[in-house]
Enzyme design. Sequence first.
Site, PDB file in Angstrom:
ATOM      1  N   GLN A 140      -9.308  -4.185   8.301  1.00  0.00           N
ATOM      2  CA  GLN A 140      -8.381  -3.663   9.306  1.00  0.00           C
ATOM      3  C   GLN A 140      -8.964  -2.479  10.058  1.00  0.00           C
ATOM      4  O   GLN A 140      -8.238  -1.698  10.660  1.00  0.00           O
ATOM      5  CB  GLN A 140      -7.059  -3.261   8.643  1.00  0.00           C
ATOM      6  CG  GLN A 140      -6.305  -4.448   8.067  1.00  0.00           C
ATOM      7  CD  GLN A 140      -4.966  -4.041   7.483  1.00  0.00           C
ATOM      8  OE1 GLN A 140      -4.061  -3.636   8.192  1.00  0.00           O
ATOM      9  NE2 GLN A 140      -4.852  -4.132   6.165  1.00  0.00           N
ATOM     10  N   LYS A 146       0.804  -1.211   0.000  1.00  0.00           N
ATOM     11  CA  LYS A 146       0.000   0.000   0.000  1.00  0.00           C
ATOM     12  C   LYS A 146       0.846   1.275   0.000  1.00  0.00           C
ATOM     13  O   LYS A 146       0.643   2.161  -0.836  1.00  0.00           O
ATOM     14  CB  LYS A 146      -0.895  -0.047   1.244  1.00  0.00           C
ATOM     15  CG  LYS A 146      -1.749   1.141   1.447  1.00  0.00           C
ATOM     16  CD  LYS A 146      -2.407   1.047   2.807  1.00  0.00           C
ATOM     17  CE  LYS A 146      -1.356   1.230   3.889  1.00  0.00           C
ATOM     18  NZ  LYS A 146      -1.960   1.371   5.230  1.00  0.00           N
ATOM     19  N   THR A 147       1.803   1.329   0.926  1.00  0.00           N
ATOM     20  CA  THR A 147       2.637   2.523   1.009  1.00  0.00           C
ATOM     21  C   THR A 147       3.441   2.695  -0.265  1.00  0.00           C
ATOM     22  O   THR A 147       3.647   3.813  -0.758  1.00  0.00           O
ATOM     23  CB  THR A 147       3.587   2.429   2.220  1.00  0.00           C
ATOM     24  OG1 THR A 147       2.821   2.067   3.368  1.00  0.00           O
ATOM     25  CG2 THR A 147       4.278   3.752   2.475  1.00  0.00           C
ATOM     26  N   ARG A 150       0.813  -8.769  10.884  1.00  0.00           N
ATOM     27  CA  ARG A 150       2.052  -8.003  11.084  1.00  0.00           C
ATOM     28  C   ARG A 150       3.265  -8.911  10.891  1.00  0.00           C
ATOM     29  O   ARG A 150       4.388  -8.458  10.728  1.00  0.00           O
ATOM     30  CB  ARG A 150       2.138  -7.399  12.503  1.00  0.00           C
ATOM     31  CG  ARG A 150       1.053  -6.425  12.910  1.00  0.00           C
ATOM     32  CD  ARG A 150       0.843  -5.344  11.922  1.00  0.00           C
ATOM     33  NE  ARG A 150      -0.232  -5.692  10.991  1.00  0.00           N
ATOM     34  CZ  ARG A 150      -0.421  -5.078   9.828  1.00  0.00           C
ATOM     35  NH1 ARG A 150       0.392  -4.125   9.438  1.00  0.00           N
ATOM     36  NH2 ARG A 150      -1.405  -5.447   9.034  1.00  0.00           N
ATOM     37  N   ASP A 170      -4.819   7.985   3.652  1.00  0.00           N
ATOM     38  CA  ASP A 170      -4.410   6.635   4.025  1.00  0.00           C
ATOM     39  C   ASP A 170      -5.275   6.143   5.186  1.00  0.00           C
ATOM     40  O   ASP A 170      -5.860   6.952   5.898  1.00  0.00           O
ATOM     41  CB  ASP A 170      -2.930   6.677   4.435  1.00  0.00           C
ATOM     42  CG  ASP A 170      -2.341   5.283   4.516  1.00  0.00           C
ATOM     43  OD1 ASP A 170      -3.003   4.327   4.071  1.00  0.00           O
ATOM     44  OD2 ASP A 170      -1.214   5.156   5.034  1.00  0.00           O
ATOM     45  N   GLU A 171      -5.314   4.840   5.394  1.00  0.00           N
ATOM     46  CA  GLU A 171      -6.095   4.244   6.498  1.00  0.00           C
ATOM     47  C   GLU A 171      -7.518   4.789   6.507  1.00  0.00           C
ATOM     48  O   GLU A 171      -8.052   5.159   7.557  1.00  0.00           O
ATOM     49  CB  GLU A 171      -5.428   4.525   7.855  1.00  0.00           C
ATOM     50  CG  GLU A 171      -3.970   4.122   7.952  1.00  0.00           C
ATOM     51  CD  GLU A 171      -3.764   2.623   8.125  1.00  0.00           C
ATOM     52  OE1 GLU A 171      -4.749   1.861   7.969  1.00  0.00           O
ATOM     53  OE2 GLU A 171      -2.625   2.221   8.372  1.00  0.00           O
TER      54      GLU A 171
END
Length: 741
Positions: A252, A34-35, A612, A221-222
């Site tokens: 998430q 994503k980043t 993670r 983002d998020e």
Amino acid sequence: MVTELLRNLNPAQVEATRTVDGPLLIVAGPGSGKTRVITHRIAYLINGCSIDPNRIVAVTFTNKAAREMRTRLDNLLGELSEGVICKTFHSLCVSILRVDGKKIGLDNSFVIYDDDDKSSLLKRAMEEANIDPKQYPIRAIGNAISDAKSNLLDPQAFALSRSNSYYDEIVLRVYERYESLKSNMAALDFDDLVTQAVGLLRQVTEVREKYQERYLHLLIDEFQDTNHSQYALSRLLADKHRNICVVGDPDQSIYAWRNADVGNILSFQNNYPDSKVINLEENYRSTKNIVEAAKHVISPNRNRLNNDLFSKNADGCLLVVNEGHDENEEAQWVLSEIDRLVRQEGLRFGDCAVMYRVNAQSRAMEDACRRHGVSYRLIGGVRFYLRREIKDLIAYLRVIHNRRDEISLMRIINVPPRGIGSRTIEEVRRWGEAHGFSVYESLQAISDDKEKGGLQVSLTGRAVSAIRRLMTLFEELSCQAQLLGVSDLVDLVLEKVGYREYLRGGERESEQLENVQEFRGQALEVQDLLSENPALSLEAFLESVALVSPVDGLNDAQDAVTLITLHQAKGLEFPVVFILGIEEGLLPHSRSIDDPLQVEEERRLFYVGMTRAKERLYLSRTFLRRIYGDSRNSQYSGGRTARTPSRFLRDIPRSLIEKIGNDSNSTRGDSVESDTPSIRVGDKVKHKTFGEGIVLNTIATGDDVEATIAFKGPSGVKRIMLGIAPLEKLIKKDEAFPNNE
DNA sequence: AGAAGCTCATACTCG
DNA sequence: ATGAGCTTCT
């Protein structure tokens, strides 16, 4: 240049990068790059589409994420990256409000109140409104106000929107009072930062048009964790050019409890019917086994978007499930496994993270790390800026910066003790209220009143001279603040206030002095950054301390085990992850267990934790656990609560698990389901002598079943053979808790 | 009057 | 462990 930019991306990532016109929704599963996509997209906008970097805004969740993004942009773009605006929602709002807030009557030296300050102010608002905090807990009222603000309801709108229940009436009374006090103090709480920015953009056309014109491309983002007001702000900013790209993953979403609304993703598609949707489904982070296990955990949730995560990585290790006796044995197990990984598998301590649901769980881990001499970094816990000595110093700085900040003034008015006690303060306040003065103005007036008796104030001469000394102190500090940088100002405060002497002899003296040193160091950093205009550094420093989050300080340099909550772990990754306390009541948390929607959020939280892990994932639960001394349950099991395995564990296929542990008990909490279908873990039962209870666990023993049942009241936890138990009544698990809310 | 010392309840996740 | 709120000490 551009082809190079796109070369290392998969087709979906390339598409996301190149879709630059109009609204775009990127649904990005964990570890799906994503980043990488966001940064490449920005680089593509600048290099491929010649967009001015200053006209691109990327909004992230934490400062750490913003910094990371900037670093990666720097690698892609070099100097060009500096113009890109990378901020959190809160810091973006602060910068807008500092520049243009006065157009809606906001003093531009406003201070930002943290949760502590907010509680103090709420307490005062409730006192003034004659509402008993014992009957109406401050926290609950504060949450209700926060809810209202997240939905952009000011007191007036709140009054209209609610049923006029008595409770809402109470909330409204506090809300009104709270807002007016806060406005008198030129202070904003966290919610205000967003709502005020929205208000400003809505009310003042020229300001709205200025930002709408400037912000040609907006990336959020998020997105799954934005609340209504944040989404409203995003839309306002993007309204002219409509180049809004939101990146999120409903699976998430873990912040519904602070009013994040996954529904924003659906709203986005409704608000922008022409929006394009791109799914990023390939996970590059984790082994196949980890991805598979995580998918099994998340899949029982309803209301999911189609995002079918997959991995082409190697299978990797099996997941390891540990069943420990209690939290100490659990920590012991973690440490010995980490020891082994470091000694035999060539991993570093820094590769390992230990995650848990509540901060209190870190205690056992910290003890174990210290015993083993393993260095660790504890993320969160009692936050640095909330420590008493640090808050005191911040309060001094705030009053110097903004003397209307009465929460800070009250905090330090008699710290260190200087003879201005509660009676004196009360009298000053009473007098000030009668004359329409703020506390600071009242203190000044009393201090300046040379001829005794000129003012109608009943204070002893001793009190008046104490006030006079305080005012002299503040006048000097305020005067110096015009000249000095913030670090020098902190030194001056320490010296003039005698703060170090005040700490002397205290129980935590050396620790507190260390914290003070650390604080000076941070002030010095800001001062050095603004060496050309030192007087500005005070405001910049106050802002930076108000907006930090614990993860921001996480640096990878130190080779230490990371101890972190599942919430804070979002967005991070580690080669080795341990998740502790996978038990009913903890994960899902007891406060969420009665509400299916909240249980879904707990499930997502577990999913976030699992994903993670890059290489190894360890899951652990115990049979007994003491949390906070557990006074409520002290009657059970010698001060500890009997635990049952989390329902989420059952959803991981056994084929992915390597099981260890020293108890014959099964991981599957409902292991006897097929033998005695009438009694299952979670059922509500009624026993002739012990009364009502909940089944915690069942174990087949020979030809009978032993059930561990927690009874209400003094009976506590009992183990009962079901064959002979006089259980009168059975309610199935799902019926046991009809929507309690 | 103000400071110090005591008991008491209280505690999920956070920018 | 911490803070609020009470009592006791100076």
